[in-house]
Design an enzyme around this catalytic site. Structure first.
Site, PDB file in Angstrom:
ATOM      1  N   GLY A   4       0.830  -1.199   0.000  1.00 51.12           N
ATOM      2  CA  GLY A   4       0.000   0.000   0.000  1.00 51.12           C
ATOM      3  C   GLY A   4       0.860   1.243   0.000  1.00 51.12           C
ATOM      4  O   GLY A   4       2.053   1.173   0.320  1.00 51.12           O
ATOM      5  N   GLN A  53       2.834   9.955   1.809  1.00 51.24           N
ATOM      6  CA  GLN A  53       4.196   9.401   1.830  1.00 51.24           C
ATOM      7  C   GLN A  53       5.065   9.883   0.674  1.00 51.24           C
ATOM      8  O   GLN A  53       6.282   9.776   0.724  1.00 51.24           O
ATOM      9  CB  GLN A  53       4.145   7.859   1.803  1.00 51.24           C
ATOM     10  CG  GLN A  53       3.562   7.258   3.082  1.00 51.24           C
ATOM     11  CD  GLN A  53       3.430   5.762   2.963  1.00 51.24           C
ATOM     12  OE1 GLN A  53       2.463   5.256   2.408  1.00 51.24           O
ATOM     13  NE2 GLN A  53       4.412   5.030   3.470  1.00 51.24           N
ATOM     14  N   CYS A  92       6.031  -0.280   7.425  1.00 52.26           N
ATOM     15  CA  CYS A  92       5.689   0.917   6.660  1.00 52.26           C
ATOM     16  C   CYS A  92       6.879   1.296   5.789  1.00 52.26           C
ATOM     17  O   CYS A  92       8.016   1.281   6.263  1.00 52.26           O
ATOM     18  CB  CYS A  92       5.350   2.064   7.611  1.00 52.26           C
ATOM     19  SG  CYS A  92       4.864   3.577   6.771  1.00 52.26           S
ATOM     20  N   LEU A  93       6.590   1.642   4.531  1.00 52.25           N
ATOM     21  CA  LEU A  93       7.677   2.024   3.624  1.00 52.25           C
ATOM     22  C   LEU A  93       8.382   3.293   4.100  1.00 52.25           C
ATOM     23  O   LEU A  93       9.522   3.548   3.717  1.00 52.25           O
ATOM     24  CB  LEU A  93       7.129   2.214   2.200  1.00 52.25           C
ATOM     25  CG  LEU A  93       6.619   0.930   1.522  1.00 52.25           C
ATOM     26  CD1 LEU A  93       5.932   1.264   0.200  1.00 52.25           C
ATOM     27  CD2 LEU A  93       7.758  -0.059   1.289  1.00 52.25           C
ATOM     28  N   HIS A 108      -4.308   1.430   7.872  1.00 50.05           N
ATOM     29  CA  HIS A 108      -2.942   1.985   7.938  1.00 50.05           C
ATOM     30  C   HIS A 108      -2.814   3.183   6.988  1.00 50.05           C
ATOM     31  O   HIS A 108      -2.273   4.230   7.361  1.00 50.05           O
ATOM     32  CB  HIS A 108      -1.951   0.863   7.584  1.00 50.05           C
ATOM     33  CG  HIS A 108      -0.521   1.265   7.470  1.00 50.05           C
ATOM     34  ND1 HIS A 108       0.454   0.842   8.360  1.00 50.05           N
ATOM     35  CD2 HIS A 108       0.147   2.029   6.559  1.00 50.05           C
ATOM     36  CE1 HIS A 108       1.625   1.335   7.992  1.00 50.05           C
ATOM     37  NE2 HIS A 108       1.467   2.057   6.906  1.00 50.05           N
ATOM     38  N   GLU A 109      -3.329   3.022   5.752  1.00 50.80           N
ATOM     39  CA  GLU A 109      -3.219   4.102   4.755  1.00 50.80           C
ATOM     40  C   GLU A 109      -4.114   5.284   5.110  1.00 50.80           C
ATOM     41  O   GLU A 109      -3.728   6.441   4.905  1.00 50.80           O
ATOM     42  CB  GLU A 109      -3.579   3.596   3.349  1.00 50.80           C
ATOM     43  CG  GLU A 109      -2.803   2.387   2.844  1.00 50.80           C
ATOM     44  CD  GLU A 109      -1.309   2.478   2.983  1.00 50.80           C
ATOM     45  OE1 GLU A 109      -0.767   3.599   3.101  1.00 50.80           O
ATOM     46  OE2 GLU A 109      -0.655   1.421   2.989  1.00 50.80           O
ATOM     47  N   HIS A 149      -2.378   7.443   7.455  1.00 48.55           N
ATOM     48  CA  HIS A 149      -1.385   8.311   6.790  1.00 48.55           C
ATOM     49  C   HIS A 149      -2.035   9.613   6.314  1.00 48.55           C
ATOM     50  O   HIS A 149      -1.453  10.689   6.447  1.00 48.55           O
ATOM     51  CB  HIS A 149      -0.784   7.606   5.563  1.00 48.55           C
ATOM     52  CG  HIS A 149       0.401   6.732   5.850  1.00 48.55           C
ATOM     53  ND1 HIS A 149       1.541   7.193   6.477  1.00 48.55           N
ATOM     54  CD2 HIS A 149       0.644   5.430   5.557  1.00 48.55           C
ATOM     55  CE1 HIS A 149       2.427   6.202   6.567  1.00 48.55           C
ATOM     56  NE2 HIS A 149       1.904   5.118   6.011  1.00 48.55           N
TER      57      HIS A 149
HETATM   58  O1  GNR Z   1       4.048  -2.599   2.577  1.00 52.05           O
HETATM   59  C1  GNR Z   1       3.411  -2.462   3.633  1.00 52.05           C
HETATM   60  N1  GNR Z   1       3.135  -3.560   4.372  1.00 52.05           N
HETATM   61  C2  GNR Z   1       2.281  -3.557   5.450  1.00 52.05           C
HETATM   62  C3  GNR Z   1       2.281  -4.672   6.257  1.00 52.05           C
HETATM   63  C4  GNR Z   1       1.440  -4.743   7.348  1.00 52.05           C
HETATM   64  C5  GNR Z   1       0.595  -3.703   7.625  1.00 52.05           C
HETATM   65  C6  GNR Z   1       0.589  -2.565   6.834  1.00 52.05           C
HETATM   66  C7  GNR Z   1       1.427  -2.491   5.744  1.00 52.05           C
HETATM   67  S1  GNR Z   1       1.405  -1.097   4.750  1.00 52.05           S
HETATM   68  C8  GNR Z   1       3.032  -1.122   4.076  1.00 52.05           C
HETATM   69  C9  GNR Z   1       3.191  -0.081   3.006  1.00 52.05           C
HETATM   70  C10 GNR Z   1       3.033   1.294   3.614  1.00 52.05           C
HETATM   71  O2  GNR Z   1       3.856   1.832   4.283  1.00 52.05           O
HETATM   72  N2  GNR Z   1       1.897   1.888   3.405  1.00 52.05           N
HETATM   73  O3  GNR Z   1       1.670   3.091   3.940  1.00 52.05           O
HETATM   74 NI    NI Z   2       2.809   3.181   5.743  1.00 53.31          NI
END
Ligand code: GNR
Ligand code: NI
Length: 175
Positions: free
Chosen positions: A46, A51, A92-93, A134-135, A138
């Site tokens: 995601g 980001q 998270c990336l 999660h997104e 953000h």
């Molecule tokens: O790549 C991602 N893997 C992930 C794994 C578990 C819970 C949430 C995520 S999101 C993350 C990519 C990211 O940072 N999205 O904002």
């Molecule tokens: Ni993230």
């Protein structure tokens, strides 16, 4: 479209609140394409516009095995959340190499616009539901590390600053 730069924690721009997209036009479709390319290149499931330093309500997700089922969420809203919660390891990336447990709704229904500007609703569960939450955090300027203890968060902050400094050093040496 080239790859977009992903902001790294603790960059203050990760805490900006995204504004709604006024119109799904060519600019937004270009942003979506760039975000998809950047997410696939980084091997994430995601990515939120926040980001890549664009503060508009745009999310791309792909939790499919073959990474061929992109979910595009523009102006997303949660219309239903399960009472059931799950605790899962999140990454998270914007916080590379860090993984920790976060509690989320097990399933959610999200309403959003697709890349043609059409509204749709989608019920998701499992990793996709976790990812949607999660997104959406953000877009509100919230990072998953904010659910962890201040002690852990401070350690992560220090680790990320060190990692960034070392990478910069490496780049300078190669130049
Ligand atoms: O790549 C991602 N893997 C992930 C794994 C578990 C819970 C949430 C995520 S999101 C993350 C990519 C990211 O940072 N999205 O904002
Ligand atoms: Ni993230």
């Amino acid at each position: 479209m080239s790859l977009l730069t992903i902001l790294r924690y603790p960059d203050p721009r990760l805490h900006k609140r995204a504004q709604p997209v006024a119109e799904v036009d060519a600019r937004i479709r270009r942003l979506v394409d760039g975000m998809l390319q950047t997410m696939y290149d980084a091997e994430g499931v995601g990515l939120a516009a926040t980001q890549v330093d664009v503060h508009e309500r745009v999310i791309v997700i792909d939790t499919s095995e073959k990474q061929d089922q992109a979910l595009i969420l523009i102006n997303p809203e949660l219309v239903w959340c399960s009472d059931e919660r799950v605790v899962g390891e999140e990454g998270c990336l914007s916080v590379p190499t860090v993984y920790d447990k976060v509690e989320r709704h097990a399933a959610v229904t999200v309403a959003a616009l697709d890349r043609d500007g059409h509204r749709y609703e989608r019920r998701v569960e499992g990793l996709t539901a976790v990812c949607v939450q999660h997104e959406m955090d953000h877009l509100l300027g919230k990072m998953f590390v904010e659910y962890l203890s201040p002690f852990k968060r401070d350690r992560i902050r220090t680790k990320m600053l060190k990692k960034t400094r070392e990478e910069q050093q490496e780049l300078r040496q190669r130049a």
